[in-house]
Design an enzyme around this catalytic site. Structure first.
Site, PDB file in Angstrom:
ATOM      1  CD  GLU A  47      -2.814   1.992  -3.034  1.00  0.00           C
ATOM      2  OE1 GLU A  47      -3.787   2.761  -3.113  1.00  0.00           O
ATOM      3  OE2 GLU A  47      -1.746   2.307  -2.418  1.00  0.00           O
ATOM      4  CG  HIS A 104      -3.855   9.470  -0.098  1.00  0.00           C
ATOM      5  ND1 HIS A 104      -4.479  10.337   0.793  1.00  0.00           N
ATOM      6  CD2 HIS A 104      -4.662   8.389  -0.195  1.00  0.00           C
ATOM      7  CE1 HIS A 104      -5.602   9.799   1.207  1.00  0.00           C
ATOM      8  NE2 HIS A 104      -5.748   8.627   0.625  1.00  0.00           N
ATOM      9  CD  GLU A 139      -7.855   5.036  -4.132  1.00  0.00           C
ATOM     10  OE1 GLU A 139      -8.681   5.845  -3.660  1.00  0.00           O
ATOM     11  OE2 GLU A 139      -7.102   4.333  -3.426  1.00  0.00           O
ATOM     12  CG  ASP A 190      -3.683   6.689  -3.429  1.00  0.00           C
ATOM     13  OD1 ASP A 190      -4.729   6.030  -3.530  1.00  0.00           O
ATOM     14  OD2 ASP A 190      -2.929   6.650  -2.433  1.00  0.00           O
ATOM     15  CG  HIS A 210      -1.829   1.106   1.365  1.00  0.00           C
ATOM     16  ND1 HIS A 210      -1.741   2.045   2.378  1.00  0.00           N
ATOM     17  CD2 HIS A 210      -2.901   1.467   0.613  1.00  0.00           C
ATOM     18  CE1 HIS A 210      -2.710   2.919   2.254  1.00  0.00           C
ATOM     19  NE2 HIS A 210      -3.432   2.598   1.190  1.00  0.00           N
TER      20      HIS A 210
END
Length: 272
Positions: free
Chosen positions: A48, A63, A131, A50, A21
């Site tokens: 992962e 993020h 994301e 953003d 993450h």
């Protein structure tokens, strides 16, 4: 992923895969190259990130809407250029506050293109979970730019959907739908903090391939994972750091867990 037929009463029989993450963000500053390199060294199955769009149209791994928390600069991502953020330090805040990692030197903002290159050049297959953040100033531009970049890297039309090197995710249903229209071959994950309506029964909309509940959702209702699997879909759960939550996800049949500590999570899974 619709073609997969679950076994064991609807629970996935696949091994749980560990997704770093924001990189190995328990040990390195989140969304930095150092965090992702460490995650790869620790054997993470996936990474992962953003992404947001800068003023000059680049996708960067950040993020928050603003860069104040994670850099020595200030301002909104969409109102700054990628070049200006490359001159900032996105690591100092972590080194001074957490004390969990040795200094790795200053790092500017990480562009998604750099992260794609890191994954491409790595010696083993690693999935990248991307994301898109919303609400944002440019709305659907982030999905269009993501699809364009994936086409450029030859990742927008995987031969086997379930083996795609990239998955797109968002809490925004319109964003997931937009991306599906732009790159229908790339698997999508609908992220959520509460299961309501059809989703509570394990039924995902046709434009979402995987369910993406937070760990609190799975704690409250572990059976949701098997209901989702009964409809031929897998589950991606975030953010799973506690060993008890790792065991819960494994036993429930979750396929992917996003964790800040990939090495520790892999250790919990191996029982060491």
């Amino acid at each position: 992923m619709d073609e997969r037929v679950p076994h064991n009463g609807g629970v996935s029989t696949r091994s749980l895969e560990v997704v770093a993450h924001r990189g190995a963000s328990a040990e390195r500053a989140e969304h930095t190259r150092g965090a992702y390199e460490l995650a790869l060294e620790q054997g993470a199955d996936g990474l992962e990130c953003d992404v947001r769009v800068t003023l000059d149209g680049h996708l960067v791994c950040v993020h928050d809407r603003r860069i104040d928390r994670t850099s020595d600069g200030r301002g909104v991502v969409s109102r700054r250029t990628a070049e200006s953020m490359a001159a900032l330090d996105f690591t100092g805040w972590f080194r001074s506050s957490a004390g969990l990692a040795p200094p790795t030197g200053p790092e500017g903002v990480l562009r998604l293109e750099e992260l794609l290159g890191l994954v491409r050049d790595h010696g083993r297959a690693v999935r990248l979970f991307i994301e898109t953040k919303h609400p944002v100033r440019y709305r659907g531009l982030v999905e269009r730019e993501l699809a364009r970049l994936l086409r450029r890297y030859g990742l927008a039309a995987p031969p086997v959907r379930d083996e795609s090197a990239v998955l797109m995710m968002s809490f925004s249903a319109p964003a997931v739908r937009r991306f599906r229209a732009e790159a229908p071959g790339v698997p999508t994950v609908l992220l959520f903090e509460q299961a309501r309506g059809a989703l509570r029964r394990g039924v995902l909309p046709p434009w979402a391939d995987l369910a993406g509940p937070g760990i609190r959702v799975v704690r409250r209702d572990p059976g949701l994972v098997s209901r989702i699997a009964a409809h031929g879909r897998d589950t991606y759960c975030w953010t799973v750091d506690d060993p008890r939550d790792v065991a819960l996800c494994r036993d429930a049949g979750v396929r992917f867990v996003a964790t800040d500590a990939p090495a520790a999570t892999r250790s919990h899974l191996s029982g060491s």
